[in-house]
Design a protein around this motif. Structure first.
Motif, PDB file in Angstrom:
ATOM      1  N   ALA A 169      29.222 -16.951 -11.566  1.00 43.41           N
ATOM      2  CA  ALA A 169      28.316 -17.017 -12.714  1.00 43.41           C
ATOM      3  C   ALA A 169      27.877 -15.618 -13.149  1.00 43.41           C
ATOM      4  O   ALA A 169      26.801 -15.440 -13.721  1.00 43.41           O
ATOM      5  N   ASP A 170      28.723 -14.632 -12.925  1.00 43.00           N
ATOM      6  CA  ASP A 170      28.424 -13.243 -13.272  1.00 43.00           C
ATOM      7  C   ASP A 170      28.365 -13.086 -14.788  1.00 43.00           C
ATOM      8  O   ASP A 170      29.358 -13.262 -15.491  1.00 43.00           O
ATOM      9  N   GLY A 171      27.198 -12.715 -15.291  1.00 43.29           N
ATOM     10  CA  GLY A 171      27.035 -12.536 -16.722  1.00 43.29           C
ATOM     11  C   GLY A 171      27.774 -11.355 -17.294  1.00 43.29           C
ATOM     12  O   GLY A 171      27.955 -11.258 -18.512  1.00 43.29           O
ATOM     13  N   PHE A 172      28.215 -10.437 -16.431  1.00 44.38           N
ATOM     14  CA  PHE A 172      28.945  -9.252 -16.880  1.00 44.38           C
ATOM     15  C   PHE A 172      30.453  -9.378 -16.666  1.00 44.38           C
ATOM     16  O   PHE A 172      31.217  -8.515 -17.104  1.00 44.38           O
ATOM     17  N   VAL A 173      30.870 -10.422 -15.959  1.00 45.91           N
ATOM     18  CA  VAL A 173      32.300 -10.649 -15.700  1.00 45.91           C
ATOM     19  C   VAL A 173      32.583 -12.107 -16.039  1.00 45.91           C
ATOM     20  O   VAL A 173      32.429 -12.996 -15.206  1.00 45.91           O
ATOM     21  N   PRO A 174      32.982 -12.393 -17.284  1.00 44.72           N
ATOM     22  CA  PRO A 174      33.162 -13.781 -17.721  1.00 44.72           C
ATOM     23  C   PRO A 174      34.313 -14.473 -17.018  1.00 44.72           C
ATOM     24  O   PRO A 174      35.149 -13.834 -16.367  1.00 44.72           O
ATOM     25  N   PRO A 175      34.379 -15.809 -17.114  1.00 44.57           N
ATOM     26  CA  PRO A 175      35.417 -16.566 -16.418  1.00 44.57           C
ATOM     27  C   PRO A 175      36.834 -16.095 -16.702  1.00 44.57           C
ATOM     28  O   PRO A 175      37.672 -16.071 -15.795  1.00 44.57           O
ATOM     29  N   GLU A 176      37.125 -15.701 -17.953  1.00 41.13           N
ATOM     30  CA  GLU A 176      38.484 -15.243 -18.256  1.00 41.13           C
ATOM     31  C   GLU A 176      38.824 -13.945 -17.523  1.00 41.13           C
ATOM     32  O   GLU A 176      39.975 -13.731 -17.132  1.00 41.13           O
ATOM     33  N   ALA A 177      37.811 -13.101 -17.323  1.00 37.36           N
ATOM     34  CA  ALA A 177      38.032 -11.873 -16.559  1.00 37.36           C
ATOM     35  C   ALA A 177      38.268 -12.199 -15.086  1.00 37.36           C
ATOM     36  O   ALA A 177      39.129 -11.604 -14.430  1.00 37.36           O
ATOM     37  N   GLN A 178      37.503 -13.144 -14.555  1.00 38.27           N
ATOM     38  CA  GLN A 178      37.699 -13.555 -13.166  1.00 38.27           C
ATOM     39  C   GLN A 178      39.084 -14.159 -12.972  1.00 38.27           C
ATOM     40  O   GLN A 178      39.750 -13.897 -11.959  1.00 38.27           O
ATOM     41  N   LYS A 179      39.523 -14.955 -13.933  1.00 34.98           N
ATOM     42  CA  LYS A 179      40.852 -15.563 -13.874  1.00 34.98           C
ATOM     43  C   LYS A 179      41.929 -14.475 -13.862  1.00 34.98           C
ATOM     44  O   LYS A 179      42.884 -14.535 -13.073  1.00 34.98           O
ATOM     45  N   ALA A 180      41.763 -13.461 -14.708  1.00 33.95           N
ATOM     46  CA  ALA A 180      42.734 -12.364 -14.759  1.00 33.95           C
ATOM     47  C   ALA A 180      42.760 -11.602 -13.442  1.00 33.95           C
ATOM     48  O   ALA A 180      43.836 -11.174 -12.971  1.00 33.95           O
ATOM     49  N   MET A 181      41.599 -11.423 -12.817  1.00 32.83           N
ATOM     50  CA  MET A 181      41.540 -10.740 -11.524  1.00 32.83           C
ATOM     51  C   MET A 181      42.332 -11.508 -10.473  1.00 32.83           C
ATOM     52  O   MET A 181      43.124 -10.929  -9.721  1.00 32.83           O
ATOM     53  N   HIS A 182      42.123 -12.815 -10.426  1.00 30.29           N
ATOM     54  CA  HIS A 182      42.847 -13.621  -9.439  1.00 30.29           C
ATOM     55  C   HIS A 182      44.352 -13.610  -9.710  1.00 30.29           C
ATOM     56  O   HIS A 182      45.158 -13.448  -8.783  1.00 30.29           O
ATOM     57  N   GLU A 183      44.724 -13.767 -10.964  1.00 27.35           N
ATOM     58  CA  GLU A 183      46.156 -13.790 -11.285  1.00 27.35           C
ATOM     59  C   GLU A 183      46.823 -12.455 -10.983  1.00 27.35           C
ATOM     60  O   GLU A 183      47.968 -12.414 -10.519  1.00 27.35           O
ATOM     61  N   GLY A 184      46.104 -11.366 -11.230  1.00 30.30           N
ATOM     62  CA  GLY A 184      46.691 -10.052 -11.016  1.00 30.30           C
ATOM     63  C   GLY A 184      46.639  -9.556  -9.589  1.00 30.30           C
ATOM     64  O   GLY A 184      47.492  -8.760  -9.174  1.00 30.30           O
ATOM     65  N   LEU A 185      45.651 -10.022  -8.818  1.00 32.94           N
ATOM     66  CA  LEU A 185      45.427  -9.447  -7.493  1.00 32.94           C
ATOM     67  C   LEU A 185      45.717 -10.381  -6.324  1.00 32.94           C
ATOM     68  O   LEU A 185      46.041  -9.908  -5.227  1.00 32.94           O
ATOM     69  N   ASP A 186      45.594 -11.697  -6.519  1.00 33.22           N
ATOM     70  CA  ASP A 186      45.854 -12.621  -5.413  1.00 33.22           C
ATOM     71  C   ASP A 186      47.243 -12.450  -4.788  1.00 33.22           C
ATOM     72  O   ASP A 186      47.385 -12.593  -3.563  1.00 33.22           O
ATOM     73  N   PRO A 187      48.282 -12.136  -5.570  1.00 32.71           N
ATOM     74  CA  PRO A 187      49.608 -11.973  -4.959  1.00 32.71           C
ATOM     75  C   PRO A 187      49.773 -10.720  -4.110  1.00 32.71           C
ATOM     76  O   PRO A 187      50.761 -10.608  -3.379  1.00 32.71           O
ATOM     77  N   LEU A 188      48.826  -9.787  -4.184  1.00 30.74           N
ATOM     78  CA  LEU A 188      48.984  -8.510  -3.491  1.00 30.74           C
ATOM     79  C   LEU A 188      48.548  -8.634  -2.030  1.00 30.74           C
ATOM     80  O   LEU A 188      47.418  -9.050  -1.749  1.00 30.74           O
ATOM     81  N   PRO A 189      49.390  -8.260  -1.095  1.00 31.73           N
ATOM     82  CA  PRO A 189      49.068  -8.448   0.325  1.00 31.73           C
ATOM     83  C   PRO A 189      47.892  -7.610   0.809  1.00 31.73           C
ATOM     84  O   PRO A 189      47.254  -7.978   1.806  1.00 31.73           O
ATOM     85  N   LYS A 190      47.595  -6.522   0.129  1.00 31.94           N
ATOM     86  CA  LYS A 190      46.508  -5.643   0.564  1.00 31.94           C
ATOM     87  C   LYS A 190      45.147  -6.037  -0.002  1.00 31.94           C
ATOM     88  O   LYS A 190      44.134  -5.433   0.354  1.00 31.94           O
ATOM     89  N   VAL A 191      45.123  -7.028  -0.900  1.00 41.08           N
ATOM     90  CA  VAL A 191      43.890  -7.356  -1.615  1.00 41.08           C
ATOM     91  C   VAL A 191      43.410  -8.760  -1.258  1.00 41.08           C
ATOM     92  O   VAL A 191      44.194  -9.709  -1.237  1.00 41.08           O
ATOM     93  N   THR A 192      42.100  -8.881  -0.990  1.00 43.17           N
ATOM     94  CA  THR A 192      41.469 -10.170  -0.703  1.00 43.17           C
ATOM     95  C   THR A 192      40.305 -10.375  -1.666  1.00 43.17           C
ATOM     96  O   THR A 192      39.454  -9.494  -1.809  1.00 43.17           O
ATOM     97  N   LEU A 193      40.269 -11.524  -2.325  1.00 42.87           N
ATOM     98  CA  LEU A 193      39.189 -11.867  -3.242  1.00 42.87           C
ATOM     99  C   LEU A 193      38.409 -13.061  -2.705  1.00 42.87           C
ATOM    100  O   LEU A 193      39.006 -14.032  -2.242  1.00 42.87           O
ATOM    101  N   TYR A 194      37.090 -12.969  -2.774  1.00 38.84           N
ATOM    102  CA  TYR A 194      36.221 -14.085  -2.400  1.00 38.84           C
ATOM    103  C   TYR A 194      35.346 -14.465  -3.586  1.00 38.84           C
ATOM    104  O   TYR A 194      34.722 -13.604  -4.208  1.00 38.84           O
ATOM    105  N   ASP A 195      35.311 -15.752  -3.912  1.00 38.76           N
ATOM    106  CA  ASP A 195      34.439 -16.262  -4.965  1.00 38.76           C
ATOM    107  C   ASP A 195      33.136 -16.787  -4.358  1.00 38.76           C
ATOM    108  O   ASP A 195      33.143 -17.360  -3.263  1.00 38.76           O
ATOM    109  N   TYR A 196      32.047 -16.617  -5.115  1.00 36.33           N
ATOM    110  CA  TYR A 196      30.728 -17.096  -4.698  1.00 36.33           C
ATOM    111  C   TYR A 196      30.205 -18.015  -5.805  1.00 36.33           C
ATOM    112  O   TYR A 196      29.686 -17.551  -6.826  1.00 36.33           O
TER     113      TYR A 196
END
Length: 233
Positions: A169-196
């Motif tokens: 619910a980050d007011g500075f990072v809208p859902p479409e930005a969060q979606k782009a982060m996951h799509e761009g970074l989830d496949p990378l073995p060195k990167v871990t994303l956690y949602d709250y």
């Protein structure tokens, strides 16, 4: 033990101040704490103190030193919040990364050649991502990092572990930005994303109205485990 130190820039022609917290004994490693837009304020200093209690040499460089050295603002005071936004608009982020790189060199030498990590919040979360892509930092963590979709083109350069904490619910990072982060970074073995789920920007701030205790405790526990894994000698 805490102190203010002076760190030379990469060029060696100038220097900037940093808040340093030292552990009781020899440090396990060093961690750079990257400020929000509010400067190296009481909350950032407390983050350093807590890392020192965990055995790290913790250092928070004053990245706004070219604009207003020593600035410490309170995000819960509206005029200070707007002042911080003004400083952000004037801040050269590429130069900030160079100052972080200078801090990495200082921390590595000061810790006796130990590994160096970084943890940043808001603007500092973005800078932690940039640090992971542009320097030889050993491990990085970003909390509620802003503007990451604009930096996904740099993701191929992330050579060491990076963890990002994303409040949904980050007011500075809208859902479409969060979606782009996951799509761009989830496949990378060195990167871990956690949602709250349901948490907002600033949920892990040390002090103030933005803090969510349960979310901060969960995220900080993950950060502690992450650094133990990746900064061990």
């Amino acid at each position: 033990m805490t102190s203010m130190v002076s760190i030379p820039t990469l060029s060696g022609t100038d220097s900037f101040n940093a808040y340093v917290a030292r552990p009781a004994g020899e440090p396990t490693a060093a961690i750079i704490v990257i400020q929000e837009i509010f400067g190296v304020n009481a909350g950032i200093q407390r983050k350093c103190d807590l890392l020192a209690e965990q055995g790290y040499l913790a250092v928070a460089p004053d990245l706004f030193w070219r604009l207003e050295p020593g600035i410490e603002l309170d995000p819960d005071i509206e005029p200070e919040f707007h002042r911080a936004l003004d400083l952000l608009g004037k801040f050269d982020q590429d130069q900030g990364i160079r100052d972080i790189e200078a801090t990495i060199h200082w921390a590595r030498a000061e810790s006796g050649g130990k590994k160096v990590g970084a943890v940043g919040y808001c603007l500092g979360g973005r800078l932690a991502y940039m640090t992971a892509a542009r320097t030889d930092i050993n491990a990085s963590v970003g909390y509620y990092a802003v503007g990451i979709p604009d930096l996904l083109r740099e993701s191929h350069a992330i050579a060491h572990p990076l963890m990002l904490h994303i409040p949904t619910a980050d007011g500075f990072v809208p859902p479409e930005a969060q979606k782009a982060m996951h799509e761009g970074l989830d496949p990378l073995p060195k990167v871990t994303l956690y949602d709250y789920e349901g948490l907002d920007h600033g949920f892990a701030t040390q002090f103030g109205n933005r803090r969510n205790d349960a979310g901060a405790t969960l995220a900080d526990g993950r950060t502690e485990t992450f650094f133990k894994e990746h900064l061990a000698a």
